[in-house]
Write a protein that holds these residues in place. Structure first.
Motif, short mmCIF file in Angstrom:
data_model
loop_
_atom_site.label_atom_id
_atom_site.label_comp_id
_atom_site.label_asym_id
_atom_site.label_seq_id
_atom_site.Cartn_x
_atom_site.Cartn_y
_atom_site.Cartn_z
N GLY A 116 36.94 23.82 6.78
CA GLY A 116 36.23 24.75 6.12
C GLY A 116 34.86 24.51 5.79
N THR A 117 34.34 23.42 6.50
CA THR A 117 33.05 22.84 6.53
C THR A 117 32.28 23.16 7.76
OG1 THR A 117 33.30 21.38 4.59
CG2 THR A 117 31.37 21.05 6.07
N LEU A 118 31.04 23.89 7.73
CA LEU A 118 30.39 23.89 8.81
C LEU A 118 29.55 23.00 9.63
CD1 LEU A 118 29.66 26.24 10.93
CD2 LEU A 118 27.64 26.84 9.60
N LEU A 119 29.82 22.29 10.63
CA LEU A 119 29.17 21.14 11.32
C LEU A 119 28.31 21.53 12.28
CD1 LEU A 119 31.93 18.04 11.29
CD2 LEU A 119 30.23 18.83 9.43
N VAL A 120 27.19 21.06 12.46
CA VAL A 120 26.20 21.68 13.40
C VAL A 120 25.53 20.38 14.24
CG1 VAL A 120 25.64 23.73 12.25
CG2 VAL A 120 24.13 21.97 11.87
N PRO A 121 25.08 20.40 15.26
CA PRO A 121 24.24 19.26 16.01
C PRO A 121 22.91 19.03 15.14
CG PRO A 121 25.00 21.11 17.80
CD PRO A 121 25.34 21.55 16.36
N LEU A 122 22.89 17.84 14.94
CA LEU A 122 21.83 17.07 14.32
C LEU A 122 20.57 17.58 14.45
CD1 LEU A 122 20.52 15.23 11.93
CD2 LEU A 122 20.81 13.25 13.97
N ARG A 123 20.03 17.70 15.94
CA ARG A 123 18.90 18.11 16.40
C ARG A 123 18.36 19.68 15.63
NH1 ARG A 123 17.20 18.22 22.57
NH2 ARG A 123 17.52 16.14 22.20
N PHE A 124 19.70 20.44 15.70
CA PHE A 124 19.30 21.86 15.18
C PHE A 124 18.73 21.96 13.61
CE2 PHE A 124 20.67 25.93 13.59
CZ PHE A 124 19.93 26.82 14.42
N VAL A 125 19.15 20.94 12.87
CA VAL A 125 19.00 21.06 11.64
C VAL A 125 17.23 20.99 11.25
CG1 VAL A 125 18.95 19.62 9.39
CG2 VAL A 125 20.94 19.92 10.71
N GLY A 126 16.59 20.11 12.04
CA GLY A 126 15.37 19.98 12.14
C GLY A 126 14.60 21.09 12.39
N GLU A 127 15.05 21.56 13.79
CA GLU A 127 14.64 22.84 14.19
C GLU A 127 14.68 24.15 13.54
OE1 GLU A 127 16.55 23.06 18.08
OE2 GLU A 127 15.44 21.51 18.87
N SER A 128 15.68 24.22 12.71
CA SER A 128 15.98 25.55 11.77
C SER A 128 15.60 25.64 10.56
CB SER A 128 17.56 25.94 11.99
OG SER A 128 18.12 24.82 11.54
N LEU A 129 15.54 24.47 9.82
CA LEU A 129 15.19 24.16 8.46
C LEU A 129 13.58 23.69 8.40
CD1 LEU A 129 18.43 22.84 7.13
CD2 LEU A 129 17.45 25.22 6.93
N GLY A 130 13.04 23.23 9.31
CA GLY A 130 11.79 22.74 9.15
C GLY A 130 11.55 21.48 8.63
N VAL A 131 12.67 20.44 8.71
CA VAL A 131 12.54 19.19 8.39
C VAL A 131 12.59 18.26 9.40
CG1 VAL A 131 13.74 19.80 6.03
CG2 VAL A 131 15.12 18.95 8.08
N TRP A 132 12.07 17.12 8.95
CA TRP A 132 12.14 16.13 9.89
C TRP A 132 13.15 15.22 10.09
CZ3 TRP A 132 7.77 17.80 7.23
CH2 TRP A 132 6.78 17.96 7.74
N VAL A 133 13.68 14.84 11.50
CA VAL A 133 14.92 14.31 11.53
C VAL A 133 14.61 12.99 12.34
CG1 VAL A 133 17.26 14.36 12.36
CG2 VAL A 133 16.08 16.28 11.56
N THR A 134 15.13 11.93 11.89
CA THR A 134 14.85 10.35 12.53
C THR A 134 16.23 9.63 12.80
OG1 THR A 134 12.59 10.17 11.58
CG2 THR A 134 13.59 8.27 12.61
#
Length: 428
Positions: A116-134
């Motif tokens: 029941g939890t949506l998991l997405v590729p890590l890179r997309f988090v930064g691209e879609s939400l405007g946050v920096w991912v290291t």
């Protein structure tokens, strides 16, 4: 017949054993957990982040809510809608296509629904939400930042989200933007081949031109409402105050230091993975070049020159191409070093020996487009004094591309320059 039957039974047993191993392997691969932090605080979620088939998947709702976004999930369509300010993201379980503000966006892998939890590729988090991912491999941690402070030559600048509307004010940074898959809303035009150099022009359709990098149009910049301005000290220090009154402004130290400029822009745009891959390939290419270079050419004295419209010539002991030659282990002609100058003006043919070296590379540019500078170049290079130069007598004088050797100054131009050197030193 018995023998055939035995072989068939044996084959069937082996195949069954092989199939029994597959679920176990998949489960093991999917079970590797990772940590996620948001602005330094560890994220907790019903389903832990995990690595599946080499990709890191993270719980999208938990991250979105941690940075102030709202999430709605339609169980009938398996679609999630995430809203943060003016940003809206739509994701569908099992689909590699998402929508960001109505425009299609591709994912590395399709989102998963795990308990029941949506998991997405890590890179997309930064691209879609405007946050920096290291990604920190040593601790298997994905560090997310909602703000980033960039130190630069004229201070430091804090960005509140990954920029989407960038203005770029020097040509090397325009090249780097293309490499990083970032299309600026505005950029200075190229010195020749306007509006942008041909080798990057196809990727800049729709980018507004902002005049020359030595005098960009401030009103045009303001009209674009950028969320970041990328400038460089030697060109823009005097207008820095005006630029930062328009938008957060980051000023690089050295116009010609493409590697440093690449790393700065990668930080700004959350593209450090692309930059790291490019720099790793560059270092490998440099090592390969140095390994293949014959002993007779190691440490050779390289003269980098151009002819000027005013009838003079110039030798370069600094700048874009010079830095690359130093990295490759080449030296500077002794007579040029003796002047103590980075840019040596040679005003008459009687001084032409200052242009000599084991190799001469000439990136003369027809600035005015009237051919006058090329006539001047021809006058010098057909003279007896020129023909007596060491490099010329050994047929080591080369005319090279002024864009990729001098005018651009970006990462992609550096790679093209090195390709030229493979050719000129017969290393291909």
């Amino acid at each position: 017949m018995v023998t055939v039957q035995k072989r068939f039974v044996s084959l069937f047993v082996c195949f069954a054993l092989l199939l029994s191993l597959v679920p176990s392997f998949t489960a093991t691969a999917a079970a590797k957990a990772v940590n996620v932090t948001v602005d330094g605080k560890k994220l907790t979620a019903n389903v832990s982040p995990q690595t599946v088939n080499g990709r890191t998947f993270v719980p999208y709702r938990a991250i979105a809510e941690a940075i102030g976004a709202t999430v709605k999930f339609d169980s009938k369509t398996n679609r999630a809608t995430i809203t943060k300010g003016k940003q809206t993201v739509e994701l569908t379980v099992g689909s590699k296509t998402a929508k960001i503000n109505g425009s299609s966006a591709k994912l590395d892998a399709a989102p998963l629904n795990v308990k029941g939890t949506l998991l997405v590729p890590l890179r997309f988090v930064g691209e879609s939400l405007g946050v920096w991912v290291t990604w920190k491999a040593s601790t298997s941690t994905a560090a997310l930042e909602t703000k980033k402070t960039i130190k630069h030559s004229l201070g430091s600048t804090t960005l509140n989200s990954v920029p989407k509307r960038a203005v770029v004010l020097f040509n090397g940074a325009v090249d780097i933007s293309v490499l990083l898959e970032v299309k600026p809303v505005g950029a200075v035009e190229s010195y020749i081949q306007q509006p942008f150099y041909e080798y990057i022009r196809p990727k800049l359709k729709g980018t507004k031109t902002l005049g020359d990098e030595t005098q960009p149009n401030l009103e045009a910049i303001a009209a674009l409402k950028p969320d970041v301005i990328i400038a460089t000290k030697v060109r823009h220090e005097k207008i820095h105050a005006q630029l930062k009154s328009i938008a957060p402004t980051i000023v690089t130290e050295d116009l010609s230091d493409w590697q440093d400029n690449l790393q700065i822009q990668a930080q700004i745009f959350n593209k450090e993975e692309i930059a790291a891959e490019f720099l790793a390939e560059w270092k490998a290419k440099v090592a390969d070049f140095k390994r293949k270079l014959p002993a007779k050419d190691k440490g050779a004295a390289i003269s980098i020159i151009r002819f000027n419209p005013d009838g003079s010539a110039r030798a370069y002991n600094a700048g874009f191409a010079y830095k690359i030659f130093k990295e490759l282990g080449f030296s500077t002609p002794k007579q040029q070093l003796a002047t103590g100058q980075e840019f040596i003006t040679v005003s008459s043919l009687e001084q032409v020996s200052l242009l000599d070296g084991d190799y001469i590379f000439d990136f003369t540019t027809d600035w005015d487009g009237d051919g006058a500078v090329l006539q001047h170049q021809k006058k010098w290079t057909t003279s007896d004094l020129w023909k007596n130069l060491n490099a010329v007598k050994k047929d080591k004088y080369y005319k090279v591309n002024s864009v990729t050797w001098n005018l651009s100054g970006g990462a992609m131009a550096a790679d093209l320059l090195l390709d030229d050197l493979y050719f000129h030193f017969d290393l291909e």
